[in-house]
Scaffold this active site. Structure first.
Site, PDB file in Angstrom:
ATOM      1  N   LYS A 101     -86.575  39.115  16.185  1.00  0.00           N
ATOM      2  CA  LYS A 101     -88.011  39.387  16.298  1.00  0.00           C
ATOM      3  C   LYS A 101     -88.770  38.209  15.713  1.00  0.00           C
ATOM      4  O   LYS A 101     -88.645  37.906  14.520  1.00  0.00           O
ATOM      5  CB  LYS A 101     -88.368  40.647  15.502  1.00  0.00           C
ATOM      6  CG  LYS A 101     -87.868  41.956  16.109  1.00  0.00           C
ATOM      7  CD  LYS A 101     -88.081  43.093  15.112  1.00  0.00           C
ATOM      8  CE  LYS A 101     -87.902  44.458  15.745  1.00  0.00           C
ATOM      9  NZ  LYS A 101     -87.861  45.524  14.699  1.00  0.00           N
ATOM     10  N   LYS A 111     -84.723  44.086  24.056  1.00  0.00           N
ATOM     11  CA  LYS A 111     -85.169  45.434  23.702  1.00  0.00           C
ATOM     12  C   LYS A 111     -86.683  45.410  23.682  1.00  0.00           C
ATOM     13  O   LYS A 111     -87.284  44.748  22.824  1.00  0.00           O
ATOM     14  CB  LYS A 111     -84.599  45.798  22.325  1.00  0.00           C
ATOM     15  CG  LYS A 111     -84.946  47.176  21.822  1.00  0.00           C
ATOM     16  CD  LYS A 111     -84.456  47.347  20.380  1.00  0.00           C
ATOM     17  CE  LYS A 111     -84.784  48.717  19.847  1.00  0.00           C
ATOM     18  NZ  LYS A 111     -84.922  48.722  18.372  1.00  0.00           N
ATOM     19  N   GLU A 124     -93.803  53.347  21.825  1.00  0.00           N
ATOM     20  CA  GLU A 124     -93.207  52.354  22.726  1.00  0.00           C
ATOM     21  C   GLU A 124     -93.096  52.895  24.151  1.00  0.00           C
ATOM     22  O   GLU A 124     -92.310  52.386  24.956  1.00  0.00           O
ATOM     23  CB  GLU A 124     -91.835  51.913  22.205  1.00  0.00           C
ATOM     24  CG  GLU A 124     -91.934  51.198  20.858  1.00  0.00           C
ATOM     25  CD  GLU A 124     -90.655  50.480  20.455  1.00  0.00           C
ATOM     26  OE1 GLU A 124     -89.614  50.692  21.098  1.00  0.00           O
ATOM     27  OE2 GLU A 124     -90.702  49.710  19.486  1.00  0.00           O
TER      28      GLU A 124
END
Ligand code: PGA
Ligand code: ZN
Length: 427
Positions: free
Chosen positions: A336, A387, A205
């Protein structure tokens, strides 16, 4: 009405195949969207369909999912009105016929679902975030970012036991100020690691992976990088953790190889509580295994002023979120899209969490694309937090930058610390 669906296989940020879909409307409006893909996936997530044919991308190709989007899903949605998102998603769920979208693939369904929303926003000549706010019936706001600085677990070759050490710039007064604070922290942490002779290569990430055996060493480096960036730990910037504990859970125990510990659920709770009590930690995600409900409840009760986020626990699923609410497990939900499988289902899950006073954090996956959908989603749902991963790779920065554009366009309020459970009063 939807007149055509065209899907294709593209590559994500790990160089693995994923599904992209184009949805076209009769008036010529178009929308395009890509499905993301996780590495530390929860057991209860919607199904990511991969071909399993070793002669293509080591079995990871998604040609069946693409074919399903081009044929069965296209047949189901053509003629439907794109502004009727819930209807479009329902007909795709019916066409699939399984709860986890195993037959046609949640990666295929989600790409079409997201592309439909984009086409509808284009048809309405409004920005995507506004269309999403209309679908959800929520008030828009700019989210507080929760940003990966140090990586371990499945995102960094198992370099550290805990998956994410993140920074939340709790003192920021606007999204753009928050982003600048994060960028400074990310730079200073890399500089500190360089000075110590540690590798500064990127994890999945875009975070750094010092590979410390002990979580405390990672926490100390977090604090040092805040200070070196000229920010006060606990006042300007606080720490968030994603333990991703389901990845550590094996045969009924938690294996923390770096720490040299094998822990029961009770001991795992003590371990995380001890860590949280020595540092300015305001948010802890997945401290326990995805099916360890009883320990989740105990843990949440012990930290009434800390945000406890369910990711693998809830998998953006209304049923599991409602279970968690009934049991007092966690007080916030990670959101998500691809855990759920459709946009409408994701909106429902967010609403269920919020109705119980749970905070919500819209989240990327470790495998991402240039698609910036979640930036608009976080604003449109007024989720409060986002996030995305670190600020060093373009699949992440595409989203951070999209939020800068939205901030400029829309002059919306900044959620600040108000969106973070337990922090609704200034710390
Ligand atoms: P994943 O990780 O996308 O690899 O599942 C993200 C997270 O655990 O939050
Ligand atoms: Zn997580």
């Amino acid at each position: 009405a939807i007149s055509a669906v065209v899907a294709r296989q593209i590559l994500d940020s790990r160089g693995r195949p994923t599904v992209e879909a184009d949805v076209q409307l009769a008036d010529g409006s178009r929308g395009r969207a890509c499905a993301p893909s996780g590495a530390s996936r929860g057991r209860h997530e919607a199904w990511e369909l991969r071909d399993g044919d070793p002669s293509h991308y080591e079995g990871l190709s998604v040609r069946r999912a693409v074919a399903n989007a081009n044929a069965e899903l296209a047949n189901a949605v053509i003629g439907q009105s794109a502004v009727e998102q819930a209807r479009v998603d329902d007909v795709m769920r019916e066409a699939d016929g399984t709860p986890a979208l195993e037959r046609l693939g949640a990666n295929a369904v989600l790409a079409v679902s997201m592309a439909t929303a984009r086409a509808a926003a284009a048809h309405r000549s409004i920005p995507l975030y506004e269309h999403l706010a209309d679908l959800a019936g929520t008030a828009m706001s700019m989210p507080m970012p929760m940003t990966n600085i140090l990586s371990g677990g499945a995102h960094a070759g198992r370099g550290m036991d805990l998956q994410d050490f993140l920074a939340i710039p709790v003192g920021a007064k606007s999204y753009s100020e928050a982003l600048e604070m994060i960028a400074r922290i990310r730079l200073s942490s890399a500089r500190l690691m360089d000075e110590r002779g540690l590798s500064t290569l990127l994890a999945d990430e875009g975070g750094l992976s010092p590979g410390f055996g002990k979580a405390r060493d990672a926490m100390d480096l977090m604090i040092r990088s805040f200070e070196t960036a000229g920010l006060r730990p606990g006042e300007d910037v606080a720490i968030a953790l994603d333990v991703a504990a389901s990845e550590l859970f094996e045969d009924g125990v938690y294996r923390l190889d770096g720490e040299g510990l094998t822990l029961t659920g009770e001991e795992m709770i003590e371990f995380i509580l001890d860590l949280a009590s020595h540092y300015p930690v305001v948010s802890i995600e997945d401290p326990l295994d995805q099916d360890d409900w009883e320990n989740w409840r105990t843990f949440t009760a012990q930290l009434p002023r800390v945000q406890i986020v369910g990711d693998d626990l809830f998998v953006t699923n209304v049923g599991r979120i409602e279970d968690g609410i009934a049991r007092g497990a966690a007080n916030a939900a990670l959101i998500k899209l691809n855990q759920n499988g459709t946009l409408s289902g994701t909106i429902e899950a967010t609403a269920a969490a919020r109705a119980a006073g749970y905070a919500t954090v819209v989240s990327a996956r470790s495998g991402e694309t240039e698609d910036t959908f979640i930036a608009d989603l976080s604003v449109g749902l007024g989720a409060g937090q986002i996030k995305i991963g670190s600020v060093r790779s373009t699949e992440r920065l595409a989203k951070y930058n999209q939020l800068l554009r939205i901030e400029e366009d829309a002059k919306l309020g900044f959620a600040g610390v108000r969106g973070i459970f337990g922090l609704n009063v200034p710390i």
